[in-house]
Write a protein that holds these residues in place. Structure first.
Motif, PDB file in Angstrom:
ATOM      1  N   TRP A 148       0.840  -1.198   0.000  1.00 33.01           N
ATOM      2  CA  TRP A 148       0.000   0.000   0.000  1.00 33.01           C
ATOM      3  C   TRP A 148       0.876   1.250   0.000  1.00 33.01           C
ATOM      4  O   TRP A 148       1.972   1.250   0.563  1.00 33.01           O
ATOM      5  CB  TRP A 148      -0.897   0.018   1.238  1.00 33.01           C
ATOM      6  CG  TRP A 148      -1.918  -1.063   1.190  1.00 33.01           C
ATOM      7  CD1 TRP A 148      -1.779  -2.332   1.680  1.00 33.01           C
ATOM      8  CD2 TRP A 148      -3.199  -0.990   0.590  1.00 33.01           C
ATOM      9  NE1 TRP A 148      -2.919  -3.050   1.423  1.00 33.01           N
ATOM     10  CE2 TRP A 148      -3.804  -2.254   0.759  1.00 33.01           C
ATOM     11  CE3 TRP A 148      -3.902   0.013  -0.075  1.00 33.01           C
ATOM     12  CZ2 TRP A 148      -5.090  -2.535   0.286  1.00 33.01           C
ATOM     13  CZ3 TRP A 148      -5.175  -0.270  -0.529  1.00 33.01           C
ATOM     14  CH2 TRP A 148      -5.754  -1.523  -0.347  1.00 33.01           C
ATOM     15  N   SER A 149       0.365   2.301  -0.605  1.00 35.08           N
ATOM     16  CA  SER A 149       1.045   3.596  -0.581  1.00 35.08           C
ATOM     17  C   SER A 149       0.981   4.164   0.826  1.00 35.08           C
ATOM     18  O   SER A 149       0.218   3.697   1.669  1.00 35.08           O
ATOM     19  CB  SER A 149       0.356   4.569  -1.542  1.00 35.08           C
ATOM     20  OG  SER A 149      -0.955   4.888  -1.056  1.00 35.08           O
ATOM     21  N   SER A 150       1.788   5.186   1.060  1.00 37.24           N
ATOM     22  CA  SER A 150       1.592   5.943   2.294  1.00 37.24           C
ATOM     23  C   SER A 150       0.296   6.727   2.121  1.00 37.24           C
ATOM     24  O   SER A 150      -0.166   6.966   1.012  1.00 37.24           O
ATOM     25  CB  SER A 150       2.778   6.872   2.558  1.00 37.24           C
ATOM     26  OG  SER A 150       2.968   7.737   1.467  1.00 37.24           O
ATOM     27  N   GLY A 151      -0.300   7.104   3.225  1.00 45.23           N
ATOM     28  CA  GLY A 151      -1.594   7.768   3.167  1.00 45.23           C
ATOM     29  C   GLY A 151      -1.514   9.172   2.580  1.00 45.23           C
ATOM     30  O   GLY A 151      -0.559   9.903   2.807  1.00 45.23           O
ATOM     31  N   THR A 152      -2.532   9.530   1.823  1.00 44.84           N
ATOM     32  CA  THR A 152      -2.693  10.873   1.286  1.00 44.84           C
ATOM     33  C   THR A 152      -3.923  11.480   1.946  1.00 44.84           C
ATOM     34  O   THR A 152      -5.020  10.931   1.832  1.00 44.84           O
ATOM     35  CB  THR A 152      -2.900  10.844  -0.243  1.00 44.84           C
ATOM     36  OG1 THR A 152      -1.773  10.223  -0.848  1.00 44.84           O
ATOM     37  CG2 THR A 152      -3.099  12.245  -0.791  1.00 44.84           C
ATOM     38  N   ILE A 153      -3.751  12.599   2.634  1.00 50.60           N
ATOM     39  CA  ILE A 153      -4.882  13.259   3.276  1.00 50.60           C
ATOM     40  C   ILE A 153      -5.705  13.964   2.205  1.00 50.60           C
ATOM     41  O   ILE A 153      -5.210  14.843   1.500  1.00 50.60           O
ATOM     42  CB  ILE A 153      -4.411  14.256   4.354  1.00 50.60           C
ATOM     43  CG1 ILE A 153      -3.716  13.491   5.490  1.00 50.60           C
ATOM     44  CG2 ILE A 153      -5.589  15.065   4.895  1.00 50.60           C
ATOM     45  CD1 ILE A 153      -3.103  14.378   6.545  1.00 50.60           C
ATOM     46  N   LEU A 154      -6.958  13.551   2.077  1.00 52.07           N
ATOM     47  CA  LEU A 154      -7.859  14.188   1.113  1.00 52.07           C
ATOM     48  C   LEU A 154      -8.551  15.390   1.727  1.00 52.07           C
ATOM     49  O   LEU A 154      -8.779  16.393   1.062  1.00 52.07           O
ATOM     50  CB  LEU A 154      -8.912  13.196   0.626  1.00 52.07           C
ATOM     51  CG  LEU A 154      -8.408  11.967  -0.110  1.00 52.07           C
ATOM     52  CD1 LEU A 154      -9.582  11.092  -0.529  1.00 52.07           C
ATOM     53  CD2 LEU A 154      -7.578  12.353  -1.312  1.00 52.07           C
ATOM     54  N   VAL A 155      -8.921  15.270   2.992  1.00 52.94           N
ATOM     55  CA  VAL A 155      -9.549  16.374   3.721  1.00 52.94           C
ATOM     56  C   VAL A 155      -8.858  16.470   5.071  1.00 52.94           C
ATOM     57  O   VAL A 155      -8.835  15.504   5.834  1.00 52.94           O
ATOM     58  CB  VAL A 155     -11.064  16.150   3.914  1.00 52.94           C
ATOM     59  CG1 VAL A 155     -11.672  17.286   4.713  1.00 52.94           C
ATOM     60  CG2 VAL A 155     -11.761  15.981   2.580  1.00 52.94           C
TER      61      VAL A 155
END
Length: 181
Positions: A148-155
């Motif tokens: 899995w990718s590292s997390g991307t904050i969408l909001v």
């Protein structure tokens, strides 16, 4: 069978004539079970316990699982209790629910998984962070949920606003765009 929290998605997946479903096995214990319905024979198999709830002694029911069948025909469930990593459980054989193993973990401090598969097979997990942040975060996998990718904050919630706790999303199959509301 316990299957609440309607913002955890999907609970079932149809693949090659079989519909797979996931849920908490027993009230108060909250282990993760999977069943399969064969449409040709009109028979159910399972339930099979796919994962044990590490917080069953705390009565934490927030580890509701989401289920997906990847392009290599393996059934996966993703689940996490409050303030824990996501667990990715994988069936040990394609098109089977008989045996399960932990594929790995990803993310930190999340709950309420929502899984989406793009037309190219990439998988998106949309989640809410737990604790004070409550950010809406997206993880992606390009290899049938092996990594899995590292997390991307969408909001970025940076407030006490609880409106993001129960966010919903849909994947537009016409253009592979994720719509969050």
């Amino acid at each position: 069978r316990v299957c609440w929290y309607d913002n955890i998605y999907p609970r079932g997946w149809h693949n090659d004539g079989i519909t797979y479903v996931t849920y908490h096995c027993e009230p108060g214990q909250y282990d993760r079970c999977v069943m399969a319905y064969n449409h040709a024979t009109r028979t159910w198999s399972g339930p099979v316990k796919a994962a044990v709830n590490p917080d069953s002694d705390k009565g934490d029911s927030h580890g509701n699982p989401a289920l997906m069948v990847t392009d290599d025909d393996y059934v996966h469930i993703v689940h996490a209790e409050h303030v824990s990593n996501y667990n990715n459980e994988k069936a040990s054989a394609a098109n089977s629910i008989a045996c399960w193993s932990t594929q790995g973990t990803f993310g930190t401090g999340h709950t309420y998984p929502q899984l989406f598969k793009r037309s190219n097979g990439d998988v998106i997990t949309l989640t809410r962070q737990t604790g004070s942040e409550k950010d809406l975060v997206m993880y992606t996998s390009t290899d049938d949920m092996a990594t899995w990718s590292s997390g991307t904050i969408l909001v970025d919630a940076q407030s006490d606003d609880d409106s993001l706790i129960y966010s919903y999303a849909e994947l537009d199959v016409a253009n592979d765009k994720l719509h969050v509301f």
